[in-house]
Design a protein around this motif. Structure first.
Motif, mmCIF file in Angstrom:
data_model
loop_
_atom_site.group_PDB
_atom_site.id
_atom_site.type_symbol
_atom_site.label_atom_id
_atom_site.label_comp_id
_atom_site.label_asym_id
_atom_site.label_seq_id
_atom_site.Cartn_x
_atom_site.Cartn_y
_atom_site.Cartn_z
ATOM 1 N N VAL A 119 2.462 0.283 -8.262
ATOM 2 C CA VAL A 119 4.154 -0.273 -8.268
ATOM 3 C C VAL A 119 4.269 -0.503 -9.594
ATOM 4 O O VAL A 119 5.477 -0.186 -10.060
ATOM 5 N N ALA A 120 3.546 -1.100 -10.425
ATOM 6 C CA ALA A 120 3.973 -1.355 -12.136
ATOM 7 C C ALA A 120 3.932 -0.084 -12.506
ATOM 8 O O ALA A 120 4.930 -0.177 -13.653
ATOM 9 N N ALA A 122 7.466 2.833 -5.058
ATOM 10 C CA ALA A 122 8.570 2.081 -5.094
ATOM 11 C C ALA A 122 8.274 0.658 -5.040
ATOM 12 O O ALA A 122 7.154 -0.043 -4.607
ATOM 13 N N ASP A 123 9.137 -0.217 -5.980
ATOM 14 C CA ASP A 123 8.937 -1.585 -6.039
ATOM 15 C C ASP A 123 8.924 -2.237 -4.564
ATOM 16 O O ASP A 123 10.152 -2.143 -3.967
ATOM 17 N N PRO A 141 1.936 -6.099 2.830
ATOM 18 C CA PRO A 141 2.414 -5.131 4.043
ATOM 19 C C PRO A 141 1.635 -3.677 4.015
ATOM 20 O O PRO A 141 1.512 -3.044 5.070
ATOM 21 N N LEU A 142 1.573 -3.378 2.708
ATOM 22 C CA LEU A 142 1.216 -1.713 2.792
ATOM 23 C C LEU A 142 -0.622 -1.992 2.606
ATOM 24 O O LEU A 142 -1.338 -1.107 3.129
ATOM 25 N N ALA A 143 -1.124 -2.884 1.971
ATOM 26 C CA ALA A 143 -2.539 -2.961 1.580
ATOM 27 C C ALA A 143 -3.212 -3.138 3.130
ATOM 28 O O ALA A 143 -4.371 -2.851 3.189
ATOM 29 N N ARG A 144 -2.643 -4.165 3.992
ATOM 30 C CA ARG A 144 -3.272 -4.488 5.214
ATOM 31 C C ARG A 144 -3.682 -3.179 5.805
ATOM 32 O O ARG A 144 -4.598 -3.258 6.589
ATOM 33 N N LEU A 179 6.574 6.707 -2.093
ATOM 34 C CA LEU A 179 6.824 6.991 -3.505
ATOM 35 C C LEU A 179 8.312 7.021 -4.168
ATOM 36 O O LEU A 179 9.218 7.269 -3.266
ATOM 37 N N THR A 180 8.297 6.743 -5.218
ATOM 38 C CA THR A 180 9.711 6.613 -5.857
ATOM 39 C C THR A 180 10.505 8.082 -5.780
ATOM 40 O O THR A 180 9.829 9.038 -5.698
ATOM 41 N N PRO A 181 11.847 7.932 -5.682
ATOM 42 C CA PRO A 181 12.488 9.308 -5.668
ATOM 43 C C PRO A 181 12.058 10.417 -6.592
ATOM 44 O O PRO A 181 11.914 11.449 -6.558
#
Length: 103
Positions: A33-34, A39-40, A45-48, A85-87
Motif C-alpha cells: 500500500v505504501a 490501493a490505499d 480486512p485483506l490480511a485475514r 491494484l491501483t488503476p
C-alpha cells in the motif's frame, strides 16, 4: 502443521500464527500500500482471508496435496490481487512480468 492445533490447542496455534506469519503478511501488505502497488486501504480486512487461505493451502499440501496436479484450478481473471491494484498498476499490466522475463 497438521498436528499443531491438536498439540498446541486452537487458541495457542492461532496466537503463534498471529505473532508470526499473519503479522509478516500484514506488514508486506502495508508495504505494498505504501509503495502504491495496492490501493490505499486498511490491510486487516485483506490480511485475514489471505492468511486463512495460505493456512488452508499449507494444510492441504501437508496432507498430501500437490500444487498444480489434478486440481483443475486456473488463475483468476486479472491475476492475483488484480482488483486490489491501483488503476495505474492495473493499466501497466498489474506489475506482472512478461513471459520469459527472468527475475
Amino acid at each position: 502443521m497438521v498436528d499443531a492445533p491438536t498439540v498446541l490447542g486452537w487458541d495457542g496455534w492461532r496466537a503463534l500464527d498471529e505473532e508470526s506469519s499473519a503479522r509478516h503478511l500484514a506488514e508486506a501488505l502495508e508495504a505494498l500500500v505504501a509503495a502504491g502497488t495496492l490501493a490505499d486501504q486498511p490491510v486487516e480486512p485483506l490480511a485475514r482471508p489471505l492468511s486463512g487461505a495460505m493456512d488452508e493451502a499449507a494444510l492441504w499440501i501437508a496432507r498430501g496435496g500437490a500444487p498444480g496436479r489434478g486440481t483443475g484450478a486456473r488463475p483468476a481473471p486479472g491475476g492475483p490481487a488484480g482488483p486490489g491494484l491501483t488503476p495505474a498498476r492495473r493499466a501497466a499490466g498489474g506489475g506482472r512480468r512478461a513471459a520469459g522475463g527472468g527475475s
